[in-house]
Design an enzyme around this catalytic site. Sequence first.
Site, PDB file in Angstrom:
ATOM      1  N   LYS A 102      57.679  44.344  51.112  1.00 56.37           N
ATOM      2  CA  LYS A 102      58.760  44.497  50.129  1.00 56.37           C
ATOM      3  C   LYS A 102      58.611  43.574  48.922  1.00 56.37           C
ATOM      4  O   LYS A 102      59.040  43.889  47.829  1.00 56.37           O
ATOM      5  CB  LYS A 102      60.123  44.264  50.791  1.00 56.37           C
ATOM      6  CG  LYS A 102      60.576  45.440  51.632  1.00 56.37           C
ATOM      7  CD  LYS A 102      62.053  45.343  51.967  1.00 56.37           C
ATOM      8  CE  LYS A 102      62.532  46.564  52.719  1.00 56.37           C
ATOM      9  NZ  LYS A 102      62.037  46.619  54.109  1.00 56.37           N
ATOM     10  N   GLU A 124      71.872  45.767  46.920  1.00 53.89           N
ATOM     11  CA  GLU A 124      72.549  45.774  48.204  1.00 53.89           C
ATOM     12  C   GLU A 124      71.487  45.535  49.265  1.00 53.89           C
ATOM     13  O   GLU A 124      70.292  45.681  49.017  1.00 53.89           O
ATOM     14  CB  GLU A 124      73.233  47.122  48.463  1.00 53.89           C
ATOM     15  CG  GLU A 124      72.292  48.230  48.895  1.00 53.89           C
ATOM     16  CD  GLU A 124      71.403  48.750  47.763  1.00 53.89           C
ATOM     17  OE1 GLU A 124      71.808  48.595  46.582  1.00 53.89           O
ATOM     18  OE2 GLU A 124      70.315  49.268  48.049  1.00 53.89           O
ATOM     19  N   SER A 389      53.235  47.207  57.866  1.00 46.67           N
ATOM     20  CA  SER A 389      54.132  46.856  56.761  1.00 46.67           C
ATOM     21  C   SER A 389      54.759  45.469  56.885  1.00 46.67           C
ATOM     22  O   SER A 389      55.095  44.851  55.879  1.00 46.67           O
ATOM     23  CB  SER A 389      55.226  47.910  56.623  1.00 46.67           C
ATOM     24  OG  SER A 389      55.891  48.126  57.859  1.00 46.67           O
TER      25      SER A 389
HETATM   26  C1  LIG Z   1      62.026  47.789  54.889  1.00 51.56           C
HETATM   27  C2  LIG Z   1      60.847  47.921  55.744  1.00 51.56           C
HETATM   28  C3  LIG Z   1      60.246  49.182  55.996  1.00 51.56           C
HETATM   29  C4  LIG Z   1      60.816  50.467  55.491  1.00 51.56           C
HETATM   30  O1  LIG Z   1      60.828  50.635  54.094  1.00 51.56           O
HETATM   31  P1  LIG Z   1      59.848  51.623  53.345  1.00 51.56           P
HETATM   32  O2  LIG Z   1      60.405  51.682  51.970  1.00 51.56           O
HETATM   33  O3  LIG Z   1      59.896  52.947  54.053  1.00 51.56           O
HETATM   34  O4  LIG Z   1      58.495  51.035  53.388  1.00 51.56           O
HETATM   35  C5  LIG Z   1      59.093  49.226  56.762  1.00 51.56           C
HETATM   36  N1  LIG Z   1      58.561  48.104  57.286  1.00 51.56           N
HETATM   37  C6  LIG Z   1      59.103  46.885  57.076  1.00 51.56           C
HETATM   38  C7  LIG Z   1      58.454  45.694  57.696  1.00 51.56           C
HETATM   39  C8  LIG Z   1      60.270  46.754  56.305  1.00 51.56           C
HETATM   40  O5  LIG Z   1      60.801  45.538  56.111  1.00 51.56           O
END
Ligand SMILES: *Cc1c(COP(=O)(O)O)cnc(C)c1O
Length: 406
Positions: A102, A124, A389
């Site tokens: 993010k 938010e 992610s």
């Molecule tokens: C917020 C988050 C997601 C989901 O958000 P996307 O916009 O779909 O990428 C996925 N993995 C992690 C670790 C997150 O913090």
Amino acid sequence: MKFKDIEFNTYYKKYPDAKGYFGKYGGSYVSPELQVAMNEIADAYHTICKSRKFINELRRIRTEFQGRPTPISHLERLSDKIGTGVQLYVKREDLNHTGAHKLNHCMGEVLLAKFMGKKKVIAETGAGQHGVALATAAAYFGLKCDIYMGAVDIRKQAPNVARMKILGANVIEVTEGLATLKEAVDAAFIAYRNEYKDAIYCIGSVMGPHPFPLMVRDFQAVVGIEAREQFVGMTGELPDAVVACVGGGSNAIGIFSGFLNDPVDIYGVEPLGRGAEMGDHAASLTYGEEGIMHGFNSIMLKDDQGQPAPVYSVASGLDYPSSGPEHAFLRDIGRVKYDVIGDEEAIDAFFELSRMEGIIPALESSHAVAYAMKLANTMGKGSILVNLSGRGDKDMDYIIENYGIR
Ligand SMILES: *Cc1c(COP(=O)(O)O)cnc(C)c1O
């Protein structure tokens, strides 16, 4: 229209179009007052994102502050255990500063705010992940940061609330209605409408009104660009498949964008939660229909009244009743296949990756890992690249309390 009918070297010029549409999805469905603000952001972005100064500054920040490029790790032990010969790899966004992807778009959004002369960022947050990333970026650039959060979520997400406060953000409690994410979105939009001259709204994924799906994609594209180059450098070839989890869709768009033009199968993994009944999952692209919410047209989950349906996933970052418009488009043209993974499979993958590789994944990312493991079982040979992610520290207490050690 099918994917093969699009000349993919022109894809990024054509999509989205000047009004923010990917085919019929996207656009901007907001009040006239907010449209003024969106136009201002779109105009500023189109000039600023091309300036050398902006590009160089973002590059420097990515190296010196975020720790990019993040590596790719070969999951040798897990691949051996699966035993089909398929090799699994992960792009380590868990090693990006703050522990998830993010920050890639938050640093971009707040740098843009700074170039636009804004003094404050507004957003938010639900589980608090977006709030923490944005508070980090705001602290780095010295901008004020107002985060709207439902009272219920504030109680549930104490560590993230503490992080935001330590980083200097102002966490504003929203007590209307059910006091969760939806009410926080409404409150943040109202605040933004009143303050847009001095402030900018920062969306947490590839969604919301134009130009956010475009901007957030551009900022996340670094993941795909790095990953393609690194993977080819490591193995001498492209992966056979790329896999990412999809909530709003930002980490997925980031890695997909590096491979759309290649002969690579691409998979987006949605949360099936407890099952396919309404209210038990958040698999919008799998079970949803076209509709407008939160300022954009996409595929969404609706209840009987046509309102956003209640959604659920063990991974709070995936639990949203829609996905970004570009995913709806990539689904329709057949370029990306969207499929589902439920809570139980995600929890199993969480432990499997931890035990076999020494990497504790976020519950969101565990959905992608679970899917890749299934896919590896069906493929005879080849390689799969998963976008990891984020890291799972935030999920450990919850998992131990609710699932125990497996
Ligand atoms: C917020 C988050 C997601 C989901 O958000 P996307 O916009 O779909 O990428 C996925 N993995 C992690 C670790 C997150 O913090």
